[in-house]
Design an enzyme around this catalytic site. Sequence first.
Site, short mmCIF file in Angstrom:
data_model
loop_
_atom_site.label_atom_id
_atom_site.label_comp_id
_atom_site.label_asym_id
_atom_site.label_seq_id
_atom_site.Cartn_x
_atom_site.Cartn_y
_atom_site.Cartn_z
N GLY A 46 0.84 -1.20 0.00
CA GLY A 46 0.00 0.00 0.00
C GLY A 46 0.87 1.23 0.00
CD GLN A 51 3.38 5.75 2.93
OE1 GLN A 51 2.42 5.22 2.40
NE2 GLN A 51 4.29 5.05 3.57
CB CYS A 94 4.96 2.09 7.87
SG CYS A 94 4.48 3.62 7.04
CG LEU A 95 6.69 1.06 1.90
CD1 LEU A 95 6.09 1.34 0.53
CD2 LEU A 95 7.86 0.08 1.79
CG HIS A 136 -0.88 1.23 7.32
ND1 HIS A 136 0.07 0.76 8.21
CD2 HIS A 136 -0.19 2.02 6.45
CE1 HIS A 136 1.25 1.25 7.89
NE2 HIS A 136 1.14 2.01 6.82
CD GLU A 137 -1.46 2.49 2.78
OE1 GLU A 137 -0.96 3.64 2.81
OE2 GLU A 137 -0.78 1.47 2.91
CG HIS A 140 0.15 6.75 5.69
ND1 HIS A 140 1.27 7.20 6.36
CD2 HIS A 140 0.39 5.44 5.42
CE1 HIS A 140 2.14 6.20 6.50
NE2 HIS A 140 1.63 5.11 5.94
O1 GNR Z 1 3.96 -2.61 2.69
C1 GNR Z 1 3.24 -2.46 3.69
N1 GNR Z 1 2.86 -3.54 4.41
C2 GNR Z 1 1.90 -3.50 5.41
C3 GNR Z 1 1.79 -4.62 6.24
C4 GNR Z 1 0.83 -4.65 7.23
C5 GNR Z 1 -0.01 -3.59 7.40
C6 GNR Z 1 0.10 -2.47 6.60
C7 GNR Z 1 1.05 -2.43 5.60
S1 GNR Z 1 1.15 -1.04 4.57
C8 GNR Z 1 2.84 -1.10 4.13
C9 GNR Z 1 3.17 -0.02 3.10
C10 GNR Z 1 2.93 1.34 3.68
O2 GNR Z 1 3.69 1.91 4.41
N2 GNR Z 1 1.81 1.91 3.38
O3 GNR Z 1 1.50 3.12 3.89
NI NI Z 2 2.55 3.20 5.79
#
Ligand code: GNR
Ligand code: NI
Length: 174
Positions: A46, A51, A94-95, A136-137, A140
Amino acid sequence: MSKKKIVIEPDPILRKKSQSFEKVDKEVQRLMDDMLETMYSAPGIGLAAVQVGILKRAIVIDISKEDEEKKPIFLINPEIIYKSEKTSVYEEGCLSLPGHFAEIERPTECHIRYIDYFGKTKELKADGLLSTCLQHEVDHLNGVLFVDYLSKLKKDMIIKKLVKQKKELDKIVL
Ligand code: GNR
Ligand code: NI
């Protein structure tokens, strides 16, 4: 398409609220294409526009496995319209917090209303990993990171390590 640089915490932009789009045009599609390329190359499942440094409410997601056909989902102005009472725990990464992972509890199921790549309003019912990733997104887009759900001690430890990592990187670049 072009790959963009991913913003790493701590960075004040990651704490800002992203703005909605007025319409879906070529420029928005181009941004989402770039986000998808950036996400695949990271690799991640995601990515939110913030980001890559753009404070707009756009998300790309693809939870397909490596050996499967790619199934990208593009979401513009996503709104969570339902969250289940039941919760699940997933190990999240999270990246923008590279190398750090933690178990986070969130509603198991969620329903999302959004505008798709072609400007059409759609609804999506998600559970499992997709539901976690969507939440999660959307976080952000509101300036929230998964570390915000941890104890202050754990959160401070992760942020401290990221500050150190950034300083090491600056030394190499200099
Ligand atoms: O790559 C991602 N893996 C992930 C694993 C578990 C829950 C959420 C994520 S999102 C993350 C990529 C990211 O930072 N998206 O904002
Ligand atoms: Ni993230």
